[in-house]
Design a protein around this motif. Sequence first.
Motif, short mmCIF file in Angstrom:
data_model
loop_
_atom_site.label_atom_id
_atom_site.label_comp_id
_atom_site.label_asym_id
_atom_site.label_seq_id
_atom_site.Cartn_x
_atom_site.Cartn_y
_atom_site.Cartn_z
N SER A 224 45.85 0.63 78.24
CA SER A 224 46.24 1.87 77.57
C SER A 224 45.02 2.76 77.34
N THR A 225 45.23 4.06 77.40
CA THR A 225 44.16 5.00 77.03
C THR A 225 44.13 5.20 75.52
N HIS A 226 45.19 4.74 74.83
CA HIS A 226 45.33 4.83 73.38
C HIS A 226 45.45 6.27 72.87
N ALA A 227 45.70 7.20 73.78
CA ALA A 227 45.90 8.59 73.38
C ALA A 227 47.27 8.77 72.73
N PHE A 228 47.39 9.81 71.89
CA PHE A 228 48.67 10.16 71.27
C PHE A 228 49.41 11.14 72.17
N HIS A 229 50.68 10.84 72.43
CA HIS A 229 51.54 11.75 73.19
C HIS A 229 52.50 12.39 72.20
N VAL A 230 52.43 13.69 72.08
CA VAL A 230 53.21 14.42 71.07
C VAL A 230 54.13 15.42 71.77
N GLU A 231 55.41 15.40 71.39
CA GLU A 231 56.34 16.43 71.82
C GLU A 231 56.75 17.22 70.59
N THR A 232 56.59 18.55 70.66
CA THR A 232 56.91 19.40 69.52
C THR A 232 58.32 19.97 69.65
N PHE A 233 58.83 20.49 68.55
CA PHE A 233 60.18 21.04 68.55
C PHE A 233 60.30 22.30 69.41
N GLY A 235 59.08 22.49 72.35
CA GLY A 235 59.06 22.07 73.76
C GLY A 235 57.70 21.75 74.33
N LYS A 236 56.64 21.82 73.54
CA LYS A 236 55.31 21.52 74.07
C LYS A 236 55.07 20.01 74.09
N LYS A 237 54.36 19.56 75.13
CA LYS A 237 53.99 18.16 75.25
C LYS A 237 52.47 18.07 75.26
N LEU A 238 51.94 17.43 74.24
CA LEU A 238 50.50 17.38 74.04
C LEU A 238 49.99 15.95 74.20
N ILE A 239 48.79 15.82 74.74
CA ILE A 239 48.10 14.54 74.80
C ILE A 239 46.81 14.69 74.00
N ILE A 240 46.71 13.94 72.93
CA ILE A 240 45.59 14.07 72.01
C ILE A 240 44.81 12.76 71.98
N GLU A 241 43.54 12.81 72.31
CA GLU A 241 42.72 11.60 72.35
C GLU A 241 42.66 10.94 70.97
N ASN A 242 42.68 9.61 70.97
CA ASN A 242 42.67 8.85 69.73
C ASN A 242 41.24 8.75 69.20
N GLU A 243 40.78 9.84 68.61
CA GLU A 243 39.42 9.93 68.07
C GLU A 243 39.47 10.56 66.69
N ALA A 244 38.50 10.19 65.86
CA ALA A 244 38.48 10.66 64.48
C ALA A 244 38.49 12.19 64.39
N LYS A 245 37.81 12.86 65.32
CA LYS A 245 37.71 14.32 65.27
C LYS A 245 39.06 15.00 65.47
N ASN A 246 40.05 14.26 65.99
CA ASN A 246 41.37 14.85 66.22
C ASN A 246 42.36 14.56 65.10
N GLY A 247 41.88 13.92 64.03
CA GLY A 247 42.75 13.58 62.91
C GLY A 247 43.41 14.79 62.28
N ASP A 248 42.65 15.85 62.07
CA ASP A 248 43.21 17.06 61.44
C ASP A 248 44.26 17.71 62.32
N LYS A 249 44.05 17.67 63.63
CA LYS A 249 45.01 18.28 64.56
C LYS A 249 46.37 17.59 64.45
N ILE A 250 46.36 16.27 64.40
CA ILE A 250 47.61 15.52 64.30
C ILE A 250 48.24 15.74 62.92
N ILE A 254 52.05 17.34 61.89
CA ILE A 254 53.03 16.66 61.04
C ILE A 254 53.36 17.49 59.80
N VAL A 255 52.33 17.99 59.13
CA VAL A 255 52.53 18.78 57.90
C VAL A 255 53.39 20.02 58.18
N ASN A 256 53.20 20.63 59.31
CA ASN A 256 53.95 21.84 59.66
C ASN A 256 55.29 21.53 60.33
N ASP A 257 55.68 20.29 60.29
CA ASP A 257 57.00 19.85 60.78
C ASP A 257 57.23 20.28 62.23
#
Length: 282
Positions: A224-233, A235-250, A254-257
């Motif tokens: 596994s690359t351990h990246a996060f795969h995110v689909e937004t409401f 229709g966007k599909k995002l791949i976010i690397e599993n790194e501390a610097k990307n914590g705020d992005k994730i 979530i906070v903005n639903d």
Amino acid sequence: MDYAIEVQGLKKAFHQNQVINDISFQVKKGEIFGFLGPSGSGKTTTIKILTGELVQKDGYVKVLDVHSQKFSRANFRSRIGILSDNSSLYERLTVYDNLKLFCKLYHAPLEQIDVILHEVDLVDARKKIVSKLSKGMKQRVLLAKALIHQPEIVFLDEPTSALDPGNMAHIHRGLQKLNEAGTTIFLTTHDMEEATLLCDRVAFLNKGELQEMGSPEELRYKYSTHAFHVETFDGKKLIIENEAKNGDKIRDLIVNDRVKSLHTDKPTLGQIFLKVTGKELV
């Protein structure tokens, strides 16, 4: 540790063609072990060596603490079950009479026939002539034949290849029940979902060589690359690397639903096999 199968330095060649090239592995007693590889990789040859159908000269092989030199003995063969490309039935006999013959051959009680017919979902077909059965039904009779004497270990070479999804699920439940009772299962299959569902460990065989081995979950994590795969409401599909610097992005997503689905990358066994060997599992 108790092993049902021990293989060390196994080699096999046919007319200068090296089919098995110095492979080593062990199968624990009571586990379901998947032996996976494309057609021509050496899977069936290995099974034939492990069951005494082919003579092994190079390497060390033991099954159920019996050395390969003694595989031809009746007391060994009564402890194993086999479903392979050479398995056959008496076409003119009924399903029941076929299994009755094998009960007598293996000194199994006739009461076992109804038990095993239930496990392979063929109770209603017990009086049918084998020649009139569909390919999938014949495959289930062959599986019943391999299990009728309650072997300590069963070798299954593509046992569900001709089955529809419903019957496949029924057979899977039967194999899991059999395994829970202590039977070791050595399984080859081209169905990676089947291997993921059933197997405690799998081995990847390619061109006669073992190239990877481990539990499905271990292998899926390892590759596994351990990246996060995110689909937004929206229709966007995002791949976010599993790194501390990307914590705020994730967190912001979530906070903005905005998150419709979120999961980490986990490749399938088929994808891993392709990455390891460069071949599709067909």
